[in-house]
Design an enzyme around this catalytic site. Structure first.
Site, PDB file in Angstrom:
ATOM      1  N   LYS A 177       0.838  -1.200   0.000  1.00  0.00           N
ATOM      2  CA  LYS A 177       0.000   0.000   0.000  1.00  0.00           C
ATOM      3  C   LYS A 177       0.881   1.261   0.000  1.00  0.00           C
ATOM      4  O   LYS A 177       2.094   1.178   0.211  1.00  0.00           O
ATOM      5  CB  LYS A 177      -0.934  -0.037   1.215  1.00  0.00           C
ATOM      6  CG  LYS A 177      -1.941  -1.207   1.174  1.00  0.00           C
ATOM      7  CD  LYS A 177      -2.878  -1.165   2.390  1.00  0.00           C
ATOM      8  CE  LYS A 177      -3.892  -2.302   2.343  1.00  0.00           C
ATOM      9  NZ  LYS A 177      -4.820  -2.245   3.502  1.00  0.00           N
TER      10      LYS A 177
ATOM     11  N   TYR B 173     -12.306  -2.337  -3.347  1.00  0.00           N
ATOM     12  CA  TYR B 173     -12.823  -2.416  -1.980  1.00  0.00           C
ATOM     13  C   TYR B 173     -14.352  -2.372  -1.947  1.00  0.00           C
ATOM     14  O   TYR B 173     -14.937  -1.973  -0.940  1.00  0.00           O
ATOM     15  CB  TYR B 173     -12.226  -1.301  -1.123  1.00  0.00           C
ATOM     16  CG  TYR B 173     -10.819  -1.599  -0.614  1.00  0.00           C
ATOM     17  CD1 TYR B 173     -10.551  -2.771   0.101  1.00  0.00           C
ATOM     18  CD2 TYR B 173      -9.770  -0.717  -0.812  1.00  0.00           C
ATOM     19  CE1 TYR B 173      -9.275  -3.050   0.588  1.00  0.00           C
ATOM     20  CE2 TYR B 173      -8.489  -0.990  -0.332  1.00  0.00           C
ATOM     21  CZ  TYR B 173      -8.255  -2.157   0.367  1.00  0.00           C
ATOM     22  OH  TYR B 173      -6.987  -2.433   0.858  1.00  0.00           O
TER      23      TYR B 173
ATOM     24  N   PHE C  56     -15.496   3.527   7.334  1.00  0.00           N
ATOM     25  CA  PHE C  56     -14.096   3.770   6.965  1.00  0.00           C
ATOM     26  C   PHE C  56     -13.867   3.778   5.457  1.00  0.00           C
ATOM     27  O   PHE C  56     -12.732   3.977   4.995  1.00  0.00           O
ATOM     28  CB  PHE C  56     -13.179   2.725   7.625  1.00  0.00           C
ATOM     29  CG  PHE C  56     -13.470   1.294   7.262  1.00  0.00           C
ATOM     30  CD1 PHE C  56     -12.954   0.729   6.096  1.00  0.00           C
ATOM     31  CD2 PHE C  56     -14.267   0.501   8.090  1.00  0.00           C
ATOM     32  CE1 PHE C  56     -13.223  -0.590   5.753  1.00  0.00           C
ATOM     33  CE2 PHE C  56     -14.536  -0.828   7.752  1.00  0.00           C
ATOM     34  CZ  PHE C  56     -14.017  -1.364   6.578  1.00  0.00           C
TER      35      PHE C  56
ATOM     36  N   ARG D 250      -1.866 -14.417   3.569  1.00  0.00           N
ATOM     37  CA  ARG D 250      -2.635 -13.736   4.629  1.00  0.00           C
ATOM     38  C   ARG D 250      -1.977 -13.966   5.996  1.00  0.00           C
ATOM     39  O   ARG D 250      -1.907 -13.056   6.818  1.00  0.00           O
ATOM     40  CB  ARG D 250      -4.083 -14.254   4.651  1.00  0.00           C
ATOM     41  CG  ARG D 250      -4.897 -13.919   3.399  1.00  0.00           C
ATOM     42  CD  ARG D 250      -5.433 -12.520   3.386  1.00  0.00           C
ATOM     43  NE  ARG D 250      -6.398 -12.259   4.446  1.00  0.00           N
ATOM     44  CZ  ARG D 250      -7.080 -11.114   4.552  1.00  0.00           C
ATOM     45  NH1 ARG D 250      -6.905 -10.147   3.650  1.00  0.00           N
ATOM     46  NH2 ARG D 250      -7.928 -10.926   5.530  1.00  0.00           N
TER      47      ARG D 250
ATOM     48  N   THR E 123      -5.549  -7.634  10.400  1.00  0.00           N
ATOM     49  CA  THR E 123      -5.837  -6.315   9.823  1.00  0.00           C
ATOM     50  C   THR E 123      -5.326  -5.185  10.719  1.00  0.00           C
ATOM     51  O   THR E 123      -4.760  -4.212  10.224  1.00  0.00           O
ATOM     52  CB  THR E 123      -7.359  -6.168   9.615  1.00  0.00           C
ATOM     53  OG1 THR E 123      -7.818  -7.292   8.844  1.00  0.00           O
ATOM     54  CG2 THR E 123      -7.705  -4.893   8.889  1.00  0.00           C
TER      55      THR E 123
ATOM     56  N   ARG F 187       2.553  -7.030   9.032  1.00  0.00           N
ATOM     57  CA  ARG F 187       1.867  -5.964   9.773  1.00  0.00           C
ATOM     58  C   ARG F 187       2.326  -5.922  11.223  1.00  0.00           C
ATOM     59  O   ARG F 187       2.462  -4.846  11.814  1.00  0.00           O
ATOM     60  CB  ARG F 187       0.354  -6.165   9.683  1.00  0.00           C
ATOM     61  CG  ARG F 187      -0.215  -5.862   8.290  1.00  0.00           C
ATOM     62  CD  ARG F 187      -1.604  -6.419   8.126  1.00  0.00           C
ATOM     63  NE  ARG F 187      -2.282  -5.935   6.915  1.00  0.00           N
ATOM     64  CZ  ARG F 187      -3.431  -6.421   6.474  1.00  0.00           C
ATOM     65  NH1 ARG F 187      -4.040  -7.407   7.135  1.00  0.00           N
ATOM     66  NH2 ARG F 187      -3.996  -5.939   5.385  1.00  0.00           N
TER      67      ARG F 187
ATOM     68  N   ASN G 160      -1.880  -0.174   7.238  1.00  0.00           N
ATOM     69  CA  ASN G 160      -1.423  -1.537   7.525  1.00  0.00           C
ATOM     70  C   ASN G 160      -0.603  -2.172   6.396  1.00  0.00           C
ATOM     71  O   ASN G 160      -0.497  -3.397   6.309  1.00  0.00           O
ATOM     72  CB  ASN G 160      -2.581  -2.425   7.993  1.00  0.00           C
ATOM     73  CG  ASN G 160      -3.672  -2.575   6.944  1.00  0.00           C
ATOM     74  OD1 ASN G 160      -3.515  -2.100   5.817  1.00  0.00           O
ATOM     75  ND2 ASN G 160      -4.750  -3.242   7.301  1.00  0.00           N
TER      76      ASN G 160
ATOM     77  N   HIS H 167      -1.923  -5.303   1.259  1.00  0.00           N
ATOM     78  CA  HIS H 167      -3.206  -5.949   0.965  1.00  0.00           C
ATOM     79  C   HIS H 167      -2.954  -7.344   0.412  1.00  0.00           C
ATOM     80  O   HIS H 167      -2.003  -7.545  -0.350  1.00  0.00           O
ATOM     81  CB  HIS H 167      -4.008  -5.169  -0.082  1.00  0.00           C
ATOM     82  CG  HIS H 167      -5.107  -5.996  -0.679  1.00  0.00           C
ATOM     83  ND1 HIS H 167      -6.298  -6.191  -0.031  1.00  0.00           N
ATOM     84  CD2 HIS H 167      -5.156  -6.748  -1.803  1.00  0.00           C
ATOM     85  CE1 HIS H 167      -7.054  -7.010  -0.763  1.00  0.00           C
ATOM     86  NE2 HIS H 167      -6.371  -7.363  -1.845  1.00  0.00           N
TER      87      HIS H 167
ATOM     88  N   GLU I 281      -9.499  -9.696  -8.158  1.00  0.00           N
ATOM     89  CA  GLU I 281      -8.485  -8.646  -7.984  1.00  0.00           C
ATOM     90  C   GLU I 281      -7.370  -8.780  -9.021  1.00  0.00           C
ATOM     91  O   GLU I 281      -6.872  -7.775  -9.524  1.00  0.00           O
ATOM     92  CB  GLU I 281      -7.936  -8.713  -6.554  1.00  0.00           C
ATOM     93  CG  GLU I 281      -9.005  -8.323  -5.531  1.00  0.00           C
ATOM     94  CD  GLU I 281      -8.637  -8.664  -4.085  1.00  0.00           C
ATOM     95  OE1 GLU I 281      -7.502  -9.137  -3.846  1.00  0.00           O
ATOM     96  OE2 GLU I 281      -9.490  -8.445  -3.202  1.00  0.00           O
TER      97      GLU I 281
HETATM   98  P1  RTP Z   1      -7.010  -5.694   2.981  1.00  0.00           P
HETATM   99  O1  RTP Z   1      -8.326  -5.985   2.299  1.00  0.00           O
HETATM  100  O2  RTP Z   1      -6.534  -4.274   2.764  1.00  0.00           O
HETATM  101  O3  RTP Z   1      -5.970  -6.713   2.633  1.00  0.00           O
HETATM  102  O4  RTP Z   1      -7.191  -5.830   4.559  1.00  0.00           O
HETATM  103  P2  RTP Z   1      -7.979  -6.957   5.352  1.00  0.00           P
HETATM  104  O5  RTP Z   1      -8.539  -7.975   4.406  1.00  0.00           O
HETATM  105  O6  RTP Z   1      -7.080  -7.426   6.428  1.00  0.00           O
HETATM  106  O7  RTP Z   1      -9.148  -6.117   6.013  1.00  0.00           O
HETATM  107  P3  RTP Z   1     -10.581  -5.736   5.414  1.00  0.00           P
HETATM  108  O8  RTP Z   1     -11.592  -6.100   6.421  1.00  0.00           O
HETATM  109  O9  RTP Z   1     -10.748  -6.244   4.017  1.00  0.00           O
HETATM  110  O10 RTP Z   1     -10.495  -4.158   5.379  1.00  0.00           O
HETATM  111  C1  RTP Z   1      -9.889  -3.478   4.297  1.00  0.00           C
HETATM  112  C2  RTP Z   1      -9.051  -2.335   4.839  1.00  0.00           C
HETATM  113  O11 RTP Z   1      -9.922  -1.352   5.377  1.00  0.00           O
HETATM  114  C3  RTP Z   1      -9.301  -0.750   6.501  1.00  0.00           C
HETATM  115  N1  RTP Z   1     -10.157  -0.920   7.646  1.00  0.00           N
HETATM  116  N2  RTP Z   1     -10.386   0.019   8.528  1.00  0.00           N
HETATM  117  N3  RTP Z   1     -11.318   1.470  10.756  1.00  0.00           N
HETATM  118  C4  RTP Z   1     -11.715   0.221  10.585  1.00  0.00           C
HETATM  119  O12 RTP Z   1     -12.456  -0.345  11.359  1.00  0.00           O
HETATM  120  C5  RTP Z   1     -11.200  -0.493   9.425  1.00  0.00           C
HETATM  121  N4  RTP Z   1     -11.498  -1.751   9.126  1.00  0.00           N
HETATM  122  C6  RTP Z   1     -10.829  -2.009   7.990  1.00  0.00           C
HETATM  123  C7  RTP Z   1      -7.977  -1.423   6.720  1.00  0.00           C
HETATM  124  O13 RTP Z   1      -6.966  -0.616   6.148  1.00  0.00           O
HETATM  125  C8  RTP Z   1      -8.120  -2.722   5.971  1.00  0.00           C
HETATM  126  O14 RTP Z   1      -6.859  -3.192   5.504  1.00  0.00           O
HETATM  127 MG    MG Z   2      -9.690  -7.457   2.719  1.00  0.00          MG
END
Ligand code: RTP
Ligand code: MG
Length: 148
Positions: free
Chosen positions: A9, A49, A57, A85, A91, A102, A112, A115, A126
């Site tokens: 990122k 996303y 968010f 992962r 996350t 992370r 973080n 991705h 993707e």
């Molecule tokens: P990513 O998609 O970026 O790989 O991350 P992830 O699967 O671990 O998490 P995901 O639930 O898909 O969330 C995507 C990105 O959104 C941001 N986020 N912020 N403030 C919050 O509660 C919150 N929750 C998620 C994070 O940057 C996360 O990587």
């Molecule tokens: Mg995700």
């Protein structure tokens, strides 16, 4: 062979972590079959996303992921979706296990670093969102007989 989409990122690029992150996956044994730097448009970010559209968010997430260049890659290998992962960690970087990407380098959920696709369906979606077919490479590595 399984494929996944990974992306350093904008914060990871700014913090000069791209090489370190690529290196971790290479050393693990996964094969890079696509790699490039790009700056994501808002339209592509909103698609990427899309599952988070409407969440509190979401706007900040789109602002952040479009704020600077990212390093995008497609990795190939046995079990690579879940393994990547695990190597990324949770996350929330404060909850991510020490030694994960992370867990090693991050503090804030909104910063973080990396991705990674979370399922075979999101990986396929993707990969096709960020790479054309002619940007993905099929090649043999002699070392594979020492990995598998
Ligand atoms: P990513 O998609 O970026 O790989 O991350 P992830 O699967 O671990 O998490 P995901 O639930 O898909 O969330 C995507 C990105 O959104 C941001 N986020 N912020 N403030 C919050 O509660 C919150 N929750 C998620 C994070 O940057 C996360 O990587
Ligand atoms: Mg995700």
């Amino acid at each position: 062979m399984e494929r996944t989409y990974l992306m350093v990122k904008p914060d990871g690029v700014q913090r000069s972590l791209a090489g370190e992150i690529i290196s971790r996956f290479e050393k693990k044994g996964f094969k890079i079959i696509g790699l490039k730097m790009l700056q994501i448009s808002r339209a592509i970010a909103e698609k990427h996303y899309g599952e988070h559209a409407g969440k509190p968010f979401f706007a900040g997430l789109v602002d952040f992921i479009t704020s600077g260049p990212v390093v995008a890659m497609v990795l190939e290998g046995s079990g690579v979706i879940n393994a990547a992962r695990e190597m990324m960690g949770a996350t929330n970087p404060l909850k991510a296990a020490p030694g994960t990407i992370r867990g090693s380098y991050g503090i804030d959920t909104g910063r973080n670093i990396i991705h990674g696709s979370d399922s075979p369906e999101s990986a396929a979606r993707e990969i096709s969102l960020f790479f054309r077919e002619d940007e993905l490479f099929s090649y043999n590595r002699d070392v594979d007989r020492w990995i598998y």
